[in-house]
Design a protein around this motif. Structure first.
Motif, PDB file in Angstrom:
ATOM      1  N   ASP A 124      42.443  35.966  49.282  1.00 56.34           N
ATOM      2  CA  ASP A 124      43.143  36.856  48.398  1.00 56.34           C
ATOM      3  C   ASP A 124      43.168  37.499  46.868  1.00 56.34           C
ATOM      4  N   ASP A 125      44.050  37.444  46.118  1.00 55.16           N
ATOM      5  CA  ASP A 125      43.568  37.811  45.044  1.00 55.16           C
ATOM      6  C   ASP A 125      42.656  36.147  44.290  1.00 55.16           C
ATOM      7  N   ASP A 126      43.406  35.276  44.557  1.00 51.46           N
ATOM      8  CA  ASP A 126      42.087  34.396  44.129  1.00 51.46           C
ATOM      9  C   ASP A 126      41.000  33.972  44.766  1.00 51.46           C
ATOM     10  N   ALA A 129      38.550  36.802  43.284  1.00 49.13           N
ATOM     11  CA  ALA A 129      38.386  36.605  41.734  1.00 49.13           C
ATOM     12  C   ALA A 129      37.138  35.615  42.027  1.00 49.13           C
ATOM     13  N   ARG A 168      43.961  45.507  43.208  1.00 45.99           N
ATOM     14  CA  ARG A 168      43.282  44.445  42.839  1.00 45.99           C
ATOM     15  C   ARG A 168      41.635  44.788  41.586  1.00 45.99           C
ATOM     16  N   VAL A 171      42.506  42.316  38.666  1.00 48.39           N
ATOM     17  CA  VAL A 171      41.757  40.720  39.491  1.00 48.39           C
ATOM     18  C   VAL A 171      39.939  41.058  39.423  1.00 48.39           C
TER      19      VAL A 171
END
Ligand code: BES
Ligand code: MN
Ligand code: ZN
Length: 520
Positions: A124-126, A129, A168, A171
């Protein structure tokens, strides 16, 4: 040395050409291992059963585990550059696991130029990252050799199988800014002290301030004297290279205009000792060996200031960098000398090696008096005692405000820079008593706590936290995103906090004012 470039592709892993390294995620799964997108096509092209490969190597899919499959002849493959297929364990595919996976990819990719990976497909985004932070920080290097080191890190990592590259991209940009800040903090810490003196560090701050659109002010020794910064001047007075104080201001102008409300203000203060000999309370050779890194706190604050816009920080932030070299000379402080800090409080310097708190005290006093911030946070490689207490993986922190403490703990967990709260045991405050001054700078054990109590007097009731990163400023080994040597610890946790939606939620409501000891 520069961080690798991260490129985004919405195409499938199998369509990428020109990558010597191709990396697939391995998920532990229920009973059997699972492989991420691109596995089937690659297995078919190579004519190997990748699950058998995993089996032979007893792979488990745990975060950062790498199973390597060497490709001897890529002439007939679509990607004729392929040299190695890496099967990278991603565990539960959460941020902590993916950070390790990213760092593992960076390490195994060393000596090659380009890697492509479908790991982002399971993130996912976290998670994405964290994966990027792992890749960048696992690639970190620093040298002053006359020729390049034998193996260089990856220059480019292509992230494939991304569903929405547009969204994204943000991100990725944010993650690159955070990892770049940590990279800069590490680099600054590693610059040798024959290059890195207080004026040099101030110049780097001015440079960064200009490129990041921050306002910047530098106090030289004359300005420090005129304004009464006796702590910074005292510590720096023994050095050929005089002390400096740097102030950088970040203003989220757009937000202020939008809401019309007063934007809350946070001040960061970073210990900037460009070399710590201990002064007349001289350090033994072994203890002095790494003391070019004693400006880690200032380096972290500097790096953080430069990345605030990229993480979308919505509060005003001032960074203060009190910089001095703690040297030995006929001009240096003597044990027993009494100095007068900014604002008038005095300190008897019973140990010239407890210098960090002397420069920080000036910074904190200035911030509390002149800026009256909503929160005040200092960061410093302050005490060997913290290293004894927490080892070398966890940073220690103190706080006089519960909400601020909670914010920092959460940011620590999220960022991968773990922080553990230590107690401000007020009973030990009496150990700071001096016969001749408001306080003694070396009140003895417990060393990390008495140092924090010394500083607390200068926070003057403002919600305050003190991060003692002496335990984690150095990593003894290469491990996950840590490279052996300087860690830049603090940049990621502070950016996680300052880039959060409401870094000051609840701060100032838990009675910091009442709990602060009387100003002496
Ligand atoms: N810079 C050191 C602390 C340090 C120790 C940082 C080890 C990184 C690794 C600091 O200035 C110092 O010398 N602290 C003394 C204080 C003592 C004299 C009260 C210490 O911790 O021994
Ligand atoms: Mn010292
Ligand atoms: Zn020091």
């Amino acid at each position: 040395m520069a961080p690798p470039d991260i490129a985004l592709a919405d195409s499938a892993l199998g369509e990428v050409t020109g990558a010597e390294i191709v990396a697939l995620p391995v998920l532990p799964g229920d009973g059997a291992l699972l492989l991420g997108p691109g596995a089937e096509a690659l297995a078919e092209e190579l004519g190997v059963d990748l699950f058998t490969v995993l089996d032979i190597h007893r792979a488990t899919g745990k975060p950062g585990e790498v199973t390597e499959h060497v490709v001897l002849d890529a002439a007939n493959l679509r990607n004729t550059s392929l040299v190695k297929l890496l099967l990278v364990g991603v565990g539960d595919a959460g941020p902590a696991a993916l950070r390790r996976a990213g760092a593992a990819l960076a390490r195994r990719g060393k000596g090659h130029v380009t890697a492509a990976t479908s790991v982002p497909a399971v993130a996912d985004d976290d998670g994405l990252a964290a994966f990027i932070e792992g890749i960048v920080l696992g690639s970190f290097g620093f040298h002053r050799r006359s020729t390049p080191p034998p193996t260089l890190p990856l220059e480019q990592v292509v992230l494939t199988d991304l569903v929405d590259t547009g969204v994204r991209r943000n991100v990725v940009e944010r993650a690159m800014a955070v990892a770049g800040a940590a990279w800069l903090a590490r680099t600054l810490a590693l610059v040798p002290s024959n290059e890195k003196n207080p004026a040099w560090l101030a110049e780097r701050a001015v440079e960064l301030g200009e490129s990041a659109g921050l306002t910047c002010r530098v106090w030289d020794e004359a300005a420090l004297a005129a304004d009464g910064f006796g702590g910074i001047l005292g510590v720096g007075q023994g050095s050929q290279t005089p002390p400096r104080l740097v102030r950088l201001d970040y203003n989220p102008a757009k937000i202020r205009r939008k809401t019309g409300r007063r934007v809350p203000h946070i001040v960061l203060v970073g210990k900037g000792i460009t070399f710590d000999t201990g002064g007349y309370s001289l350090k033994p050779a072994d203890a002095m060996a790494n003391m070019k890194r004693d400006m880690t706190g200032a380096g972290v604050v500097l790096a953080v200031m430069g990345a605030l816009a990229a993480v979308g920080c919505r509060v005003k932030v001032t960074g203060l960098l009190p910089c001095a070299e703690n040297a030995v000379s006929g001009q240096a402080l003597r044990p027993g000398d009494v100095i007068t800090h900014y604002g008038g409080r005095t300190t008897e310097v019973t140990n010239t090696d407890a210098e960090g708190r002397l420069v920080l005290a000036d910074g904190l006093a200035y911030a509390a008096k002149e800026l009256r911030p909503s929160a005040l946070v200092d960061i410093a490689t302050l005490t060997g005692a913290m290293k004894v207490a927490l080892g070398m993986r966890t940073g220690g922190y103190f706080a006089n405000d519960e909400a601020l403490a909670g914010q920092l703990r959460a940011a620590g967990e999220q960022s991968g820079e773990a922080l553990w709260r230590m107690p401000l045991v007020s009973d030990y405050d009496e150990r700071l008593t001096s016969k001749v001054a408001d306080a003694d700078n070396a009140a003895g054990s417990p060393g990390a706590i008495t140092a924090a109590l010394f500083l607390q007097h200068f926070a003057a009731g403002v919600p305050w936290a003190h991060l003692d990163v002496a335990s984690v400023g150095d990593s003894p080994v290469d491990a996950f995103e840590w490279t052996s040597g300087a860690t830049g610890f603090g940049a990621r946790v502070l950016l996680a906090w300052l880039g959060s939606d409401d870094p000051l939620a609840g701060v100032g409501t838990s009675g910091a004012l009442e709990k602060t000891p009387e100003k002496g």
